[in-house]
Each structure stands twice: as C-alpha cells, then as structure tokens.
Design an enzyme around this catalytic site. Structure first.
Site, mmCIF file in Angstrom:
data_model
loop_
_atom_site.group_PDB
_atom_site.id
_atom_site.type_symbol
_atom_site.label_atom_id
_atom_site.label_comp_id
_atom_site.label_asym_id
_atom_site.label_seq_id
_atom_site.Cartn_x
_atom_site.Cartn_y
_atom_site.Cartn_z
ATOM 1 N N ASN A 11 0.867 -1.177 0.000
ATOM 2 C CA ASN A 11 0.000 0.000 0.000
ATOM 3 C C ASN A 11 0.907 1.231 0.000
ATOM 4 O O ASN A 11 1.514 1.552 1.016
ATOM 5 C CB ASN A 11 -0.886 -0.039 1.264
ATOM 6 C CG ASN A 11 -1.759 1.189 1.396
ATOM 7 O OD1 ASN A 11 -1.794 2.044 0.510
ATOM 8 N ND2 ASN A 11 -2.466 1.286 2.523
ATOM 9 N N LYS A 13 0.114 4.237 -0.236
ATOM 10 C CA LYS A 13 -0.541 5.403 0.394
ATOM 11 C C LYS A 13 -0.332 6.643 -0.482
ATOM 12 O O LYS A 13 -0.271 6.516 -1.701
ATOM 13 C CB LYS A 13 -0.031 5.571 1.833
ATOM 14 C CG LYS A 13 -0.205 4.266 2.644
ATOM 15 C CD LYS A 13 -0.042 4.428 4.120
ATOM 16 C CE LYS A 13 -0.217 3.079 4.802
ATOM 17 N NZ LYS A 13 -0.076 3.144 6.259
ATOM 18 N N HIS A 97 -9.508 0.976 5.256
ATOM 19 C CA HIS A 97 -8.206 1.174 5.914
ATOM 20 C C HIS A 97 -8.397 2.082 7.128
ATOM 21 O O HIS A 97 -9.222 2.997 7.107
ATOM 22 C CB HIS A 97 -7.213 1.799 4.924
ATOM 23 C CG HIS A 97 -5.815 1.748 5.439
ATOM 24 N ND1 HIS A 97 -5.337 2.652 6.363
ATOM 25 C CD2 HIS A 97 -4.809 0.877 5.202
ATOM 26 C CE1 HIS A 97 -4.079 2.342 6.659
ATOM 27 N NE2 HIS A 97 -3.735 1.266 5.964
ATOM 28 N N GLU A 99 -6.719 4.453 8.222
ATOM 29 C CA GLU A 99 -6.527 5.894 7.962
ATOM 30 C C GLU A 99 -7.799 6.512 7.400
ATOM 31 O O GLU A 99 -8.085 7.685 7.648
ATOM 32 C CB GLU A 99 -5.312 6.091 7.031
ATOM 33 C CG GLU A 99 -4.023 5.868 7.799
ATOM 34 C CD GLU A 99 -2.877 5.271 6.987
ATOM 35 O OE1 GLU A 99 -2.916 5.305 5.743
ATOM 36 O OE2 GLU A 99 -1.931 4.757 7.627
ATOM 37 N N GLU A 169 -4.995 -5.083 10.683
ATOM 38 C CA GLU A 169 -4.000 -4.023 10.855
ATOM 39 C C GLU A 169 -4.275 -3.311 12.180
ATOM 40 O O GLU A 169 -5.087 -2.381 12.231
ATOM 41 C CB GLU A 169 -4.102 -3.015 9.708
ATOM 42 C CG GLU A 169 -3.757 -3.591 8.356
ATOM 43 C CD GLU A 169 -3.215 -2.523 7.407
ATOM 44 O OE1 GLU A 169 -2.100 -2.709 6.932
ATOM 45 O OE2 GLU A 169 -3.890 -1.513 7.177
ATOM 46 N N GLY A 175 2.709 2.219 10.834
ATOM 47 C CA GLY A 175 3.647 3.338 10.703
ATOM 48 C C GLY A 175 4.382 3.692 11.986
ATOM 49 O O GLY A 175 4.973 4.770 12.080
ATOM 50 N N SER A 215 3.812 -2.130 10.257
ATOM 51 C CA SER A 215 5.264 -2.188 10.476
ATOM 52 C C SER A 215 5.890 -3.516 10.042
ATOM 53 O O SER A 215 6.827 -4.002 10.679
ATOM 54 C CB SER A 215 5.589 -1.866 11.943
ATOM 55 O OG SER A 215 5.156 -0.556 12.272
#
Ligand code: 13P
Length: 255
Positions: A11, A13, A97, A99, A169, A175, A215
């Site tokens: 991904n 992003k 996702h 985010e 996730e 991240g 990560s």
C-alpha cells in the site's frame, strides 16, 4: 490443514511521484516476473494506476486501488467508481483502511456499501480491520474484530466472500515500527477465522486469506508468516522500496 496461497500487497498510500511510481512498479515486476507462488499486489495512488498497470504488464503482479466509492456512477465529486478502477487495470481495492476510518471518518455502513458495490462490479476486496491502542489496552480487540468484519461483510453471498481478503491491521502498529508479535497476530487471525467458521461455514473460513499489516519489514516477515493463520502481509513503508518489498514477498513464499 487447508493450504492457502500467501498474499502480499504493498500500500503505497499518498507517496511517490509519477516517475517514482513507474520505477518502483517496474522493479517489482522485474523481481517477481511470472512467479505465482505468492499473490503479489501493488496499490499506487489513483492518478498513477494506468501508468503502473502498463509497467506491470507481462508480470504476475496485480494492481489494486487504495479506496473506491460506494456507488457505481453519478454526481459524486472527487470520487472514483469500481468500473473506473477495473478499466485502469485494477483487480483489487483496499476498503476500510484505518486511515480512512479514523482520519476521514469512514463509517461501517459506508464500508459495507463499498464492499458490496466493489464485489458486484467485479473487484476483489482487501478489507482492513483492527483495534486502536486504547481498545487493546481495555482488551476489547476481539469485540472490535467481530464488529468490523461482520458489519463490513453483512449480506454477502458465498461467491462474493471468495473475493475477500481480510487484513488485520492493529492501528497501534501502523507506521509506528511497533509490529505485533507473531503470537498477537496469530491470536487475532485465529479468532477472526473462528468467527468466519461459525457464521459462514468451513468453506469460507478455510479459503479466506487473513493477512497482517502494521510495520511489516523483511526482518519480521518470516516470524509472522510462520503462524498458521497468517496468510500474508499488507505492507506500507517497506513497500516503497522495491528491494525491501521483494524481500518480504520472498520471505512470505519461503514459509
Ligand atoms: P506500515 O507498514 O507503514 O506500518 O503501514 C501499514 C499499512 O497501513 C498498510 O496498509
């Protein structure tokens, strides 16, 4: 023991210039070639999809979008439909996702609508779910998994479910460099698979890939993949370099 093919998706992003995207896509295509031992997918930003699809031609690397709209067409300024993604070369779309859930306020009803439309239009869906740090600290993760997965998948037919990949996730691992331990990932994936079995039966529970994201690096991939319910990885930062992404694909294929 059912064997599921390993699945690794990158991904990207909101990263890469057009030139960087083409270079990265071409390097991944060259590294994977026509090897099909691991299902390998890259998810570039929307504007680069057709250009990356072009450099992936002739390789077995598939392309996915990072998001998709919940309607098929119409007056939805700034949105992108499943049919547009398919015409741009996509086979997959990431939906839900964290985010998008947490920064853009995407609700579970919207995620369910997106999953239905994407599948009806012919895409495969990488459905993301996972708890926040606060939820884990209160030991609420299983409740969160159950709610997120079943809200997103409500009303799907068996045929449609076979085009779903679930990505666990944990928000605290995305991240942050704080990867879940292989045991934490296994525990979460095992729980989700058990719920799939109870609600949808053995066929779907055994066939659905459940991949881990947060990560993931070349160094921690083998440990995660050695767990029986961890079927692959959804990779953020480490997918932005062809060498590290290819090492992850290789490590996943070796398990
Ligand atoms: P990182 O690998 O950068 O933690 O991102 C994970 C992720 O969000 C993939 O969708």
């Amino acid at each position: 023991m059912p064997t599921r093919k390993k699945f690794v998706a990158g991904n990207w992003k909101m990263n890469t210039t057009l030139t960087e995207a083409k270079t990265l896509g071409a390097a991944v295509a060259k590294g994977v070639g026509t090897d099909e031992r691991v299902t390998t997918v890259v998810c570039p930003p929307f504007p680069w999809l057709t250009a990356v699809a072009e450099v992936l031609k002739g390789s077995s690397v598939a392309i996915g979008a990072q998001n998709v709209h919940f309607e098929k067409k119409g007056a939805f300024t700034g949105e992108v439909s499943p049919a547009m993604l398919i015409e741009s070369g996509c086979t997959y779309a990431i939906i839900g996702h964290s985010e998008r859930r947490h920064i853009l306020g995407e609700r579970e009803s919207v995620i369910n609508h997106k999953v239905h439309t994407a599948l009806e239009e012919g895409l495969h869906v990488i459905l993301c779910m996972g708890e926040t740090l606060a939820e884990r600290e209160r030991n609420l993760q299983e409740r969160v998994f159950q709610r997120q997965v079943f809200a997103a998948c409500a009303g799907l037919t068996d045929e449609q479910f076979h085009r779903i990949v679930i990505a666990y996730e944990p928000v605290w691992a995305i991240g942050t460099g704080k990867v879940a331990t292989p045991e934490q990932a296994q525990e979460a994936h095992k729980f989700v698979r058990l719920k799939l079995r109870q609600l949808y039966g053995d066929n779907i529970a055994d066939a659905t890939p459940i991949i881990y994201g947060g990560s993931v690096t070349p160094e921690n991939t083998a440990g995660l993949m050695s767990q029986s319910d961890v079927d692959g990885a959804l990779v953020g930062v480490a997918s932005l370099k062809a060498t590290s992404f290819l090492e992850i694909v290789k490590a996943a294929g070796a398990v």
